[in-house]
Each structure stands twice: as C-alpha cells, then as structure tokens.
Scaffold this active site. Structure first.
Site, mmCIF file in Angstrom:
data_model
loop_
_atom_site.group_PDB
_atom_site.id
_atom_site.type_symbol
_atom_site.label_atom_id
_atom_site.label_comp_id
_atom_site.label_asym_id
_atom_site.label_seq_id
_atom_site.Cartn_x
_atom_site.Cartn_y
_atom_site.Cartn_z
ATOM 1 N N GLY A 24 3.697 1.572 35.551
ATOM 2 C CA GLY A 24 3.286 0.379 34.821
ATOM 3 C C GLY A 24 3.065 -0.791 35.756
ATOM 4 N N GLY A 27 1.350 -8.929 35.314
ATOM 5 C CA GLY A 27 0.766 -10.000 36.099
ATOM 6 C C GLY A 27 1.569 -10.347 37.335
ATOM 7 N N LYS A 45 11.102 -2.039 39.556
ATOM 8 C CA LYS A 45 10.169 -3.150 39.364
ATOM 9 C C LYS A 45 10.114 -3.987 40.633
ATOM 10 C CE LYS A 45 9.402 -7.141 36.316
ATOM 11 N NZ LYS A 45 9.934 -7.869 35.121
ATOM 12 N N ASP A 138 10.578 -11.732 23.864
ATOM 13 C CA ASP A 138 9.267 -11.091 24.084
ATOM 14 C C ASP A 138 9.273 -9.652 23.572
ATOM 15 O OD1 ASP A 138 6.600 -11.087 24.908
ATOM 16 O OD2 ASP A 138 7.079 -10.281 26.878
#
Length: 425
Positions: A24, A27, A45, A138
């Site tokens: 994945g 931005g 990440k 979110d």
C-alpha cells in the site's frame, strides 16, 4: 491482500525487517510487507524521503506514541518503530486479507446479517479506543481489514487525544476523508467528541451493505457542501429496512443526536437475533464470508529452483538419484536436476452464506454453525497471488550471521519431500 514487487529504489531492509514487497501507499509514505529476524510478518510503514521534515517527523512520532497506547483484539498492534531514523518507519501486525473497500468492489455488498455483525464488532473496538482517551478520526472502508480472524481497524495516523486542543494541523485545515467525515469535523470544530467515530462507522456500514457512501460528488467543494448542509440528507438507497433506523441515527447531522457506541452494539445484536442467529454465529459467518485463503509468507515468494544433486567423479549418480536419467557424458563431473513432485492442491468449494437456522435444520446432515467450525473459504475473484521478484541479498541478523529466510525454508522443505519420496526406508 495484493502484494506488488519492490522497485529498484525501495529499501530491502529496515530496522531488522526484511522487506518483501509493497502492500500500500499514501501521500506521505509507503507500506511494505516485511519479515522480522524471527519470521514474524509485519506491515512496515515508511515516510517518503521527499516529505521528511521536522513537522512530518513530529507528526509521525505522535502517531507512534498513540499506537503505543492502543490495545484491543480488533486493533492492528504496533510491533516496533523508529521515528528518528533517516527514513522514519513503524511496523504493525500484518493482516492477510482485503480491506472492506476492495472486498465490496470484488464481491458486492454484504447481507444485512453480516453488516450487523461487522457493526457490532467495530463499535465494540472503537469503544475500547475511546476508553483509552483516543478518537480515530479517519475511519473509512479502506481502514477496515478483513482478516482470517475477523475484521481489524488500522491507520491511527490522524488519531487525537479526546478533549485535547493540541494539534499539529495548521489552523483552519481539515484533515480526513470527506466522504466519511461528520459535519462538525468538516467544519473544523474543536474539540471533537466520540460522536465523530460513530458517524464514520455509520458511513462504513452504509458502504458495506449498499456499496456507496452517504454523499458522493466529483468535486471536493460540492462534497463538503453536501456533508455540512443540514438540509441535505445522506443517501440511504439500497439499505435493508432493518438497518435504516440505525444508520439514520448514526449519520445524524447533529453530534448529540447520534447513538453511543454501546447502543450501536445492542441495535446490531437486535438485527442479528431477529434473523434467528446468535451474535457468535453471525461473527463466524462474517469471517467465513470475508476472509481470504490463509497464506504463509513462503507463498508470496517466487517458487524455489529445482534442487541439484552432484554426480560422483565416475559420472554415476548417488543413491538418491539412481532412478533419474543422466544428462552428462561418462567421466564428466556435473549435476543432476531432480524436480520435486508435490501434490496438486485440491480446489475448495465456496461455502454457502447466510443460510437461516431453519433452512439448515431441514437439510439432511446439516449442523448448527455454533457447534461446528465454519468451512474454509475458497479463493475468489480479486484474490490472485502476487508475483514478487526474486529477493535481493538477504539481511544479516545480529552478530553479522546470515539468517534463514522464507525462501531458504521453502527450498529445504521441497528438498526433504523430494528425497523422502525416493527413499527405500
């Protein structure tokens, strides 16, 4: 979950995690499939070099500190992190499966029974987060992963401490996903309350059962107008009648009109029990319906090359290779290729879902799903295996010694199976 190969510019190792492929991106960063020295899979990440500055590091460090405080069975756990590295990174639990957005796109909306089970599960998970003094802020279909043990919530990058006025976001800046954002968040109101996550969960459940979100527009300004205008009601088309009252309340324009998460759980239970199921039965059916076939990291790597067996100096194969024809001239030292013979996997039958208890009792040989484990789900459309490239040089573990990789393990296993099949004892 689809795995893309590493690019030539991607790192192959970070913080001791060997990176195997891409799972994945966003931005600000890229997410890789990684493997710890002990073989633990992880989602790693990494912040992009082009956006690494003091503010980004501070925000990333805040995300790490927040993840350290979050716990729960439905939350992807933090494994390790280094926000001070040249390329800041964090590693969380790897969940094999599609996110809700991709699952609905590939397989269609969920039935009301499974949507109610999803709602009860996620509402309970968010309630745990709120008890820890945090808000997700979110929640959206892409942040709900449908793993082999049920759904889990990911990406707390925008999470904030409830009732806190401290923020790293510039004044008058709205951060989040507008299509799942409640009006007060879209208007930039502070402080936010747990009702923002109730609204977002309502949007997620609406998407799960209907395939669309409360508001849709090609222009971001039009979308913000729809979300913030109390005269424009959310689109509930395609929602089954039994879920309309719950979703209407969760998507209420005023935060005080939305139900508490405990009430959401109870209303989801009522929908499940009205269809003759227990909550545990519905949870198992949800997992069976949404979980991808179980895989190990070896399955995500390229297949091992056929093993080679050296010939004796006289040109005669060893005892293990006696049955294989020679491809070399006598007296030539060479190798003999022995392709291992592995059994072909048998295709699994896709289970039938959402059968009522009454229909099951009328079927000869049927059993109560509460008394027997659900069948293993078969691979379906949109779950094609990845084609990762051959990994580069393996990272060395502590002490400078090469560690055994997943590729080495699968090669050794195939060798053992090939030789065992030909052994005389």
């Amino acid at each position: 979950m689809p795995i893309a190969p590493l690019s030539p510019h991607d790192p192959t190792e970070l913080g001791g995690y060997e990176l195997l492929g891409r799972i994945g991106h966003g931005g600000m960063g890229q997410v890789y499939l990684g493997e710890s020295p002990g073989g633990e899979p992880a989602a790693v990440k990494v912040i992009k070099p082009s956006v690494v500055d003091s503010e980004t590091r501070q925000r990333f460090a805040q995300e790490v500190e927040i993840l350290k405080t979050i716990w729960g069975a439905r939350i992807a756990a933090l494994l390790d992190a280094d926000p001070e590295a040249d390329r800041p990174w964090l590693a969380t639990e790897y969940i094999e499966g599609l996110d809700l957005s991709r699952h609905v796109a590939s397989h269609g909306p969920l039935p009301s029974l499974l949507t109610a089970s999803l709602g009860a599960t996620l509402a309970e998970a968010l309630a745990t987060v709120h008890k820890q003094g945090l808000l997700h802020r979110d929640l959206k279909p892409a942040n709900v992963l449908l793993g082999p043990n049920g759904p889990k919530i990911i990406d707390f990058g925008l999470a904030v401490f409830a009732e806190s006025s401290v923020s790293l976001t510039a004044p008058n800046t709205v951060v989040g996903t507008p299509s799942c954002m409640p009006p007060e968040q879209a208007n930039g109101e502070k402080p936010l309350t747990p009702a923002v996550d109730v609204y977002a969960l309502g949007a997620v459940l609406l998407f799960a059962v209907s395939g669309h979100l409360p508001y849709q527009a090609a222009n971001i300004h039009v979308l913000f107008h729809q979300v913030t205008d109390p005269a424009i009601a959310p689109d509930l088309s395609g929602v089954p009648d039994e879920l309309v009252p719950l979703l209407t309340a969760m998507l209420a324009h005023q935060a005080q009109d939305r139900p508490a998460l405990d009430d959401v759980v109870q209303q989801c239970r009522a929908v499940i029990e009205a269809q003759g199921f227990k909550v545990a039965q519905a949870r198992r059916r949800l997992t069976t319906h949404t979980a991808a076939p179980a895989q190990i990291l070896d399955d995500l790597l390229p297949p091992a090359e056929a093993p080679t067996v050296p010939l004796s100096p006289t040109g005669q194969p060893g005892a293990e290779a006696a049955a294989a024809p020679s491809t070399t001239e006598p007296g030539t030292a060479s190798t003999q290729v022995l392709p291992p013979t592995l059994p072909e996997p048998k295709p699994e039958r896709t289970p039938t879902l959402v059968d009522s208890p009454k229909a099951q009792s009328e079927t000869p040989g049927a059993t109560d799903p509460a008394q027997s484990p659900p069948p293993e789900p078969a691979a379906g459309p949109g779950r094609a295996p990845s084609n990762l490239p051959t990994p580069g040089p393996r990272a060395k573990g502590r002490g400078g010694r090469p560690r055994h990789s997943a590729q080495a393990r699968i090669t050794a296993q195939r060798l053992r199976e090939a030789y065992a099949a030909r052994a005389t004892f």
